[in-house]
Enzyme design. Structure first.
Site, PDB file in Angstrom:
ATOM      1  CG  ASP A  67      -0.157  -0.345   2.335  1.00  0.00           C
ATOM      2  OD1 ASP A  67       0.993  -0.430   2.485  1.00  0.00           O
ATOM      3  OD2 ASP A  67      -1.055  -0.824   3.415  1.00  0.00           O
ATOM      4  CG  ASN A 136      -8.793  -1.833  11.896  1.00  0.00           C
ATOM      5  OD1 ASN A 136      -7.858  -2.368  11.685  1.00  0.00           O
ATOM      6  ND2 ASN A 136      -9.155  -0.771  11.496  1.00  0.00           N
ATOM      7  CG  HIS A 138      -5.792  -2.101   9.094  1.00  0.00           C
ATOM      8  ND1 HIS A 138      -5.870  -0.968   9.268  1.00  0.00           N
ATOM      9  CD2 HIS A 138      -4.491  -2.604   8.869  1.00  0.00           C
ATOM     10  CE1 HIS A 138      -4.683  -0.535   9.699  1.00  0.00           C
ATOM     11  NE2 HIS A 138      -3.723  -1.283   9.628  1.00  0.00           N
ATOM     12  CD  GLU A 143      -8.683   0.666   7.932  1.00  0.00           C
ATOM     13  OE1 GLU A 143      -8.365  -0.062   8.621  1.00  0.00           O
ATOM     14  OE2 GLU A 143      -7.828   2.097   7.887  1.00  0.00           O
TER      15      GLU A 143
HETATM   16  C1  F6R Z   1       1.642  -1.632   6.274  1.00  0.00           C
HETATM   17  C2  F6R Z   1       0.399  -2.041   6.222  1.00  0.00           C
HETATM   18  C3  F6R Z   1      -0.361  -2.264   7.536  1.00  0.00           C
HETATM   19  C4  F6R Z   1       0.275  -2.538   8.766  1.00  0.00           C
HETATM   20  C5  F6R Z   1      -0.549  -2.547   9.880  1.00  0.00           C
HETATM   21  C6  F6R Z   1       0.167  -2.871  11.454  1.00  0.00           C
HETATM   22  O1  F6R Z   1       2.247  -1.697   4.879  1.00  0.00           O
HETATM   23  O2  F6R Z   1      -0.325  -2.419   5.218  1.00  0.00           O
HETATM   24  O3  F6R Z   1      -1.677  -3.059   7.420  1.00  0.00           O
HETATM   25  O4  F6R Z   1       0.811  -3.804   8.567  1.00  0.00           O
HETATM   26  O5  F6R Z   1      -1.223  -1.434  10.248  1.00  0.00           O
HETATM   27  O6  F6R Z   1       1.245  -1.957  11.614  1.00  0.00           O
HETATM   28  P1  F6R Z   1       2.297  -1.903  12.599  1.00  0.00           P
HETATM   29  O7  F6R Z   1       3.329  -2.849  12.296  1.00  0.00           O
HETATM   30  O8  F6R Z   1       2.773  -0.451  12.761  1.00  0.00           O
HETATM   31  O9  F6R Z   1       1.592  -2.348  14.048  1.00  0.00           O
END
Ligand code: F6R
Length: 243
Positions: A67, A136, A138, A143
């Site tokens: 992303d 959450n 995702h 989401e």
């Molecule tokens: C990052 C992404 C997100 C993160 C997720 C967890 O490219 O797509 O889905 O993997 O928000 O983030 P952290 O590792 O910061 O807890």
């Protein structure tokens, strides 16, 4: 699903890096699907260490990131282009022609999403997709929703994601409100999936996503249907499971 429990973040990072390294050793021209966020940083550092020791060669690898924020230039220090360059690409000799991210600066977001899915298909698909897990549920920026989105698409980030990301920006107002993300179908098409989770704050969502019902309200729960998923987590992240 294959669960690998480690004592702490560093051990988790080493284990995840070893899994990614095995993929690169077994298939030197593989396509790695990559993630940003805080969780994979340790694994990227470990891959860098292996590369510097001469144990890993990325010269034939291609990458495709999950992303990117909409509206941030590639050199903005919170863009995912910048993050990947800082933590991995520049460290292991991955050059611009080997790496792929959705372009959040594209004028036509829809056309960019189509281009990105075509790029991944042209590479022959993702061999190993690395994922973090949002609080959450995702994955990428898919989401909680009423259905599972298919291909790469434009998303409005939820308040909880904006809140979580705001720690990285000077002001909450600076956090982008939209992103381009691989869809659930894009992610599920990867041949193998590796999820990294760390910390007690992830324990409730680890339990819900991997041991609860499969629902688009918890996007990561769909991973239960993938034939080859490994979840590497530390003891704190698995603390609400029987593992
Ligand atoms: C990052 C992404 C997100 C993160 C997720 C967890 O490219 O797509 O889905 O993997 O928000 O983030 P952290 O590792 O910061 O807890």
């Amino acid at each position: 699903m294959n669960f690998v429990k480690t004592t702490d973040y560093d051990a988790m990072s080493r284990k995840a890096a070893h899994i990614i390294a095995s993929q690169v050793i077994l298939k030197p021209d593989c396509v790695l699907g990559l993630a940003t966020g805080s969780t994979p940083i340790g694994a990227y550092a470990e891959l860098t260490r292996m590369y510097e020791a001469g144990d890993l060669d990325f010269s034939r690898v291609h990458t495709a990131n999950l992303d990117e924020y909409v509206g941030l230039s590639h050199d903005h220090d919170q863009s995912y282009h910048y993050f990947m360059n800082l933590h991995l690409f520049s460290k292991v000799g991955l050059t611009a022609d080997q790496v792929n991210l959705p372009d959040g600066t594209a004028k036509d977001a829809k056309a960019e999403c189509i281009r990105y899915d075509q790029t991944i298909r042209a590479l022959g698909g993702v061999d190993l997709q690395l994922l973090g897990l949002g609080h959450n549920g995702h994955i990428g920026f898919n989401e909680p929703a009423d259905d599972f989105p298919a291909g790469t698409h434009l998303v409005d980030l939820t308040e909880s994601t904006i809140q979580a990301n705001s720690r990285l920006f000077e002001k909450k107002e600076d956090v982008p409100r939209q992103a381009l993300t691989m869809g659930i179908q894009t992610i599920m098409s990867a041949k193998k999936i590796l999820v990294v989770v760390s910390g007690a704050d992830k324990a409730p969502i680890v339990k819900e996503a991997f041991f609860g019902p499969i629902t688009p309200r918890v996007p990561a729960s769909i991973l239960q249907l993938h034939p080859d998923v490994t979840i590497v987590g530390d003891a704190a992240a698995f603390s609400q499971t029987d593992l």
